[in-house]
Design an enzyme around this catalytic site. Structure first.
Site, mmCIF file in Angstrom:
data_model
loop_
_atom_site.group_PDB
_atom_site.id
_atom_site.type_symbol
_atom_site.label_atom_id
_atom_site.label_comp_id
_atom_site.label_asym_id
_atom_site.label_seq_id
_atom_site.Cartn_x
_atom_site.Cartn_y
_atom_site.Cartn_z
ATOM 1 N N LEU A 193 8.882 -31.646 -68.012
ATOM 2 C CA LEU A 193 7.746 -32.512 -68.333
ATOM 3 C C LEU A 193 6.525 -32.195 -67.491
ATOM 4 O O LEU A 193 5.391 -32.411 -67.913
ATOM 5 C CB LEU A 193 8.139 -33.983 -68.119
ATOM 6 C CG LEU A 193 9.241 -34.531 -69.029
ATOM 7 C CD1 LEU A 193 9.597 -35.944 -68.615
ATOM 8 C CD2 LEU A 193 8.806 -34.491 -70.483
ATOM 9 N N GLY A 194 6.741 -31.707 -66.278
ATOM 10 C CA GLY A 194 5.613 -31.420 -65.396
ATOM 11 C C GLY A 194 6.108 -31.093 -64.002
ATOM 12 O O GLY A 194 7.307 -31.014 -63.737
ATOM 13 N N GLY A 220 4.921 -31.522 -59.592
ATOM 14 C CA GLY A 220 4.004 -32.021 -58.577
ATOM 15 C C GLY A 220 4.436 -31.578 -57.204
ATOM 16 O O GLY A 220 5.211 -30.631 -57.043
ATOM 17 N N GLY A 221 3.929 -32.283 -56.149
ATOM 18 C CA GLY A 221 4.260 -31.911 -54.793
ATOM 19 C C GLY A 221 5.743 -32.043 -54.500
ATOM 20 O O GLY A 221 6.290 -31.349 -53.663
ATOM 21 N N PHE A 222 6.417 -32.968 -55.170
ATOM 22 C CA PHE A 222 7.841 -33.194 -54.973
ATOM 23 C C PHE A 222 8.671 -32.069 -55.564
ATOM 24 O O PHE A 222 9.638 -31.592 -54.984
ATOM 25 C CB PHE A 222 8.214 -34.524 -55.647
ATOM 26 C CG PHE A 222 9.657 -34.902 -55.526
ATOM 27 C CD1 PHE A 222 10.618 -34.365 -56.374
ATOM 28 C CD2 PHE A 222 10.068 -35.815 -54.572
ATOM 29 C CE1 PHE A 222 11.948 -34.731 -56.270
ATOM 30 C CE2 PHE A 222 11.400 -36.187 -54.452
ATOM 31 C CZ PHE A 222 12.335 -35.638 -55.303
ATOM 32 N N GLY A 223 8.275 -31.605 -56.730
ATOM 33 C CA GLY A 223 9.034 -30.607 -57.481
ATOM 34 C C GLY A 223 8.826 -30.833 -58.967
ATOM 35 O O GLY A 223 7.818 -31.396 -59.385
ATOM 36 N N VAL A 231 9.817 -32.248 -62.894
ATOM 37 C CA VAL A 231 10.378 -33.408 -63.578
ATOM 38 C C VAL A 231 10.858 -32.962 -64.956
ATOM 39 O O VAL A 231 10.128 -32.277 -65.672
ATOM 40 C CB VAL A 231 9.341 -34.543 -63.714
ATOM 41 C CG1 VAL A 231 9.967 -35.740 -64.417
ATOM 42 C CG2 VAL A 231 8.815 -34.953 -62.352
ATOM 43 N N LYS A 269 13.803 -36.228 -61.547
ATOM 44 C CA LYS A 269 12.851 -35.694 -60.582
ATOM 45 C C LYS A 269 13.638 -34.827 -59.593
ATOM 46 O O LYS A 269 14.503 -35.315 -58.878
ATOM 47 C CB LYS A 269 12.157 -36.856 -59.870
ATOM 48 C CG LYS A 269 10.844 -36.512 -59.217
ATOM 49 C CD LYS A 269 10.186 -37.800 -58.724
ATOM 50 C CE LYS A 269 8.840 -37.498 -58.076
ATOM 51 N NZ LYS A 269 8.220 -38.725 -57.565
ATOM 52 N N ASP A 329 -0.927 -42.858 -52.800
ATOM 53 C CA ASP A 329 -1.201 -41.709 -53.679
ATOM 54 C C ASP A 329 -1.390 -42.176 -55.123
ATOM 55 O O ASP A 329 -0.802 -41.624 -56.050
ATOM 56 C CB ASP A 329 -0.059 -40.695 -53.590
ATOM 57 C CG ASP A 329 -0.474 -39.319 -54.131
ATOM 58 O OD1 ASP A 329 -1.698 -39.073 -54.257
ATOM 59 O OD2 ASP A 329 0.405 -38.504 -54.431
#
Length: 857
Positions: free
Chosen positions: A556-557, A559-562, A564, A578, A675
């Site tokens: 799906l996308g 980000g900074g976490f990793g 999804v 996630k 955030d």
């Protein structure tokens, strides 16, 4: 083309002149090369309906339509050219030899059926009010009929719904006004998502009423349909299969004349002809409780003498304008169902119909075994219907209505069945606990008699193990401490154990491990097992199967976490996973932080955590699936932003505000998100906003209002100035981010500088400049039409600017923000200059160069 139109006009005028010699009526049919004009008309065989030209406004322009013949005040039931009026003195209706039926005005085609290539076509007006074009008589193939193209009126025999085979959607659209038949603002249409039902909408998007699902006798939301007077004269039917979904009525007695109209004032009315005049038999919406979702989620609207009242379903507590939320979490295996009687069944968009042959007991059994099933009902034609989301748009009836069975925690009932279950589990544990205490006292007594410590301890341990009452003493004290402590400390350990419910011991120790700063992998596993009794620990194999082994198609996308990923569990539940990247800028601390925070937060505007997976090097969070992904995919995309009308944008703003208010003030843990940005606002299937991503959130004690850090982290463009320059963050930091969000939602633009030479091109500076010049509405997204209320939007813009003021003490709290959004009379504080951040809103802080300044005054 002009030559063809001229030829058809000449042909039509010639046919009209010939017909004029005969008289006003041309019978009930029109043959090939025939035409009608002026005061000529077709009259159905039984003299019920007439087709001809009419003028409803008193001007020289008019329309071609079908009207009743018999009533003194004939009512129009169908209009051909409702999108454009014509000059009655020059208008003609012409049927060509190849089957093209066209309406001309001074040689220009105003309307046409679009049919052709027919042999011996015939146009006939039936006593049902249907105008039918066939390829010759008798029994010619149907080329076109007016019943497939309804206007504002539903007649017996006419279908309202969707035909999948022909891809025809039949819906009613109101007149613009009582004298203007052009398309108006109200739609009455079949909803096919979930379990079919009919809804009334304003401007095709805003739902203002729904009928409820079909229950064999009528619609759940309109018990008057079952009235014996009308039921003796009309058959109501509802069909839903692979060919389509439709609702129809048929006459039982030919003497009755009846019609249902979606009128220009926003009411759907059924009218009956009683021999002298039209009488209104019923209409919807009828009262305040008919208004869609009048009381919000999980509330029941009850009509009173002069007003209405809203009450939560048992087991739910009031959350203000958000509706009602559960007082106790569900456990799935021990849940029970509350019977709510005589109501309109909930909105069926998130409902599923099962076999029509299913019994009530089988329906309950299916729902109880599926944890995602939150309510069920037996709904006639649809059989067993189950709901997987909140119950929306409930109302009670004094007579009629249906029964809904709502899932609740067993403890909400306090019944003998739940008590017996608790007794069966708790009694052996209680007896074991008492026996353990006795053994502890016996140990103390033996020590006082001078027994050797080692022998006594060994005897005690053997006795405990033989009873089977406590199999893991290390959970209470370390092995080396169990028998080496004093008599008093041994007693204290036993007493301490008594303070913990045996049933919740795993949850108790999980909570201790989660809150430890030095939690190891075992601690992380325990944290994911059962936080607040509502989370699950998933195997990695289960997650891989659900996400197709984290395939690119399911991504799906990122980000900074990793990354999804979307997925679906074996029971059909859709999830979002996630996945912490090994190279992520966020690590185990952020993972543990998010796991702990989300698990302890329960609010409809916060994303819900379903569980986690900790296996090997993998760290996974399993979240509820948000069908519409994140807000940034809509507000910045010009093709999608048109889906966000003003009301939807306002709903999103209010939802985010209420979620933040919960974090700042109403939750057990007072939390600063740190955030807040569009990509961290997720949208469910109904476009309801939910705040996500708590990896860098901070918990604040109630007496603490401000904190500082040496390493500000977050996203540029949304970070408050005091946080950027000094590392100071507080609840007002989130308020600043919220203000940026509001202005971006309204404008459809990012908060960034487009031209370093013109600082006002930053969204915040641009918005403030327009406000000072009295041109605030110029900031609005071009995708918004002109139907928005200017006063509401100006209040939102001003509220957004209040939130982004330079000094944190000048910004409102989220409680004040919610009050501003809820009350038109709320006084707004004076507006000061906002802060302008000269940096792109894209990316993390670590990769950007920061400078802060104030826009020129």
């Amino acid at each position: 083309m002009a030559t063809l139109q001229l030829f058809l006009l000449v042909e039509a005028l010639a046919a009209a002149a010939a017909a004029a010699v005969v008289g006003q009526s041309a019978g009930d049919s029109l043959a090939a090369n025939g035409a009608i004009a002026g005061n000529q008309m077709l009259i159905s065989e039984g003299g019920v309906f007439q087709l001809g030209f009419f003028n409803s406004s008193g001007s020289g322009n008019g329309y071609l339509g079908i009207r009743y013949c018999k009533p003194v005040d004939p009512s129009v039931v169908w209009v051909a050219n409702r999108n454009k009026s014509l000059n009655l003195s020059t208008a003609t209706l012409n049927l060509t030899a190849d089957g093209t039926l066209s309406l001309f005005d001074n040689g220009i085609i105003i309307w046409s059926t679009g049919t052709s290539s027919a042999i011996n076509p015939v146009l006939q007006l039936l006593d049902s009010g249907n105008l039918v074009l066939t390829a010759g008589k008798p029994n010619g193939a149907s080329l076109w009929q007016s019943f497939d193209h309804p206007c504002d009126t539903l007649l017996p025999g006419m279908k309202l719904g969707v035909d999948y085979s022909t891809n025809i959607s039949r819906q009613l659209v109101s007149w613009k006004s009582p004298t203007d038949p052009s398309p108006g603002d109200y739609f009455f249409k079949m909803e096919t998502r979930g379990v079919p039902e009919i809804s009334m909408r304003r401007s095709s998007s805003e739902k203002i009423y729904r009928t409820g699902p079909w229950t064999n006798q009528g619609f759940s939301g309109n018990p008057k349909m079952e009235d014996s007077e009308i039921a003796n004269k009309l058959n109501f039917s509802f069909v839903s299969n692979q060919d389509g979904v439709c609702y129809t009525t048929e006459y039982k007695k030919k003497s009755l004349l009846t019609r249902a109209v979606m009128n220009a004032s926003g009411r759907f009315e059924r009218w009956n002809w009683d021999g002298g005049s039209w009488s209104n038999f019923w209409h919807v919406p009828e009262d305040d409780c008919d208004e869609y979702a009048r009381c919000g989620s999980n509330r029941i609207c009850t009509k009173e003498y002069y007003s209405y009242s809203c009450s939560c379903i048992k087991g739910f507590e009031d959350q203000g304008s958000l509706g009602c939320e559960r007082t106790k979490p569900l456990s799935c295996s021990s849940d029970r169902f509350l019977k709510v009687q005589s109501i309109k069944l909930p909105d069926t968009e998130n409902a599923t119909a099962h076999s029509t042959k299913t019994t009530l007991a089988a329906c309950e059994d299916w729902c109880s075994k599926n944890c995602s099933c939150l309510a069920y009902a037996m709904a006639g034609l649809s059989g067993c219907v189950t709901w997987s989301g909140d119950s929306v748009d409930l109302r009670s009836f004094t007579s009629g209505g249906d029964d809904l069975y709502v899932r609740l925690a067993a403890s909400e009932f306090g019944s003998s069945r739940s008590n017996e279950r608790e007794l069966a589990i708790g009694l052996p544990l209680l007896l074991g606990f008492l026996l353990l205490c006795c053994l502890g006292l016996l140990l103390l007594w033996w020590r006082k008699r001078g027994k050797k410590q080692g022998i006594l301890a060994t005897d005690l341990e053997s006795s405990v193990k033989e009873t089977g009452l406590l199999l893991d003493l290390p959970k209470v004290m370390d092995k080396d401490e169990r028998f080496g402590q004093s008599n008093s400390s041994a007693c204290e350990s036993l007493q301490q154990l008594s303070k913990t419910d045996f049933d919740a011991s795993e949850q108790h120790w999980s909570s201790i491990m989660i809150n430890s700063e030095n939690a190891n992998l075992h601690n992380e596993r325990a944290a994911s097992v059962n936080i607040s009794g509502a989370l699950s620990s998933f195997d990695l194999s289960t997650i891989k199967a659900a996400t197709n082994d984290f395939s690119a198609d399911n991504k799906l996308g990122e980000g900074g976490f990793g990354a999804v990923y979307k997925g679906q569990l074996q029971d059909g539940q859709r999830i979002a996973v996630k996945k912490l990247s090994r190279h992520s800028s966020q690590g185990p601390d952020e993972f543990k932080n998010e796991l702990t925070l989300i698990a302890n937060l329960q609010h409809r505007n916060l994303v819900r955590l379903l569980g986690s997976c900790i296996e090997g090097d993998e760290r996974l969070l399993v979240l509820e699936c948000m069908e519409n992904r994140s807000l940034d995919a809509f507000i910045y995309d010009k093709t999608k932003s048109v889906l966000l009308n003003w009301q939807k944008r306002l709903d999103i703003i209010v939802g985010i505000a209420r979620g933040l208010l919960y974090l700042h003030q109403d939750s057990n843990l007072r939390i600063i998100h740190r955030d807040l940005k569009p990509s961290n606002i997720l949208l469910d299937k109904d476009m309801n906003p939910k705040i996500s991503d708590f990896g860098i959130a901070r918990i604040f004690e109630s007496e603490v209002h401000e904190n500082a850090t040496t390493r500000p982290i977050g996203t540029l463009g949304y970070m408050a100035p005091e946080y950027l320059t000094s590392g100071i963050f507080s609840f007002k930091s989130d308020v600043f981010s919220f203000g940026v969000l509001v202005l971006e939602i309204l404008s459809g633009k990012r908060n960034r500088v487009f031209n370093q030479a013109d600082i006002c091109l930053n969204l915040l500076g641009h918005a403030y400049k327009l406000w000072k010049e009295g041109r605030s509405l110029e900031i609005l997204d071009d995708a918004l039409d002109c139907s928005y209320p200017a006063t509401e939007i100006l209040r939102c813009i001003r509220m957004g600017l209040l939130c982004v003021q330079e000094h944190s003490e000048d910004r409102p709290t989220m409680a004040e923000v919610v009050m501003m959004l809820a009350s038109e009379d709320q006084q707004l504080t004076p507006l000061k200059q906002p802060t302008i951040t000269l940096a792109s809103s894209e990316g993390d802080l670590s990769s950007k160069e920061i400078s802060v300044t104030i826009a020129g005054r």
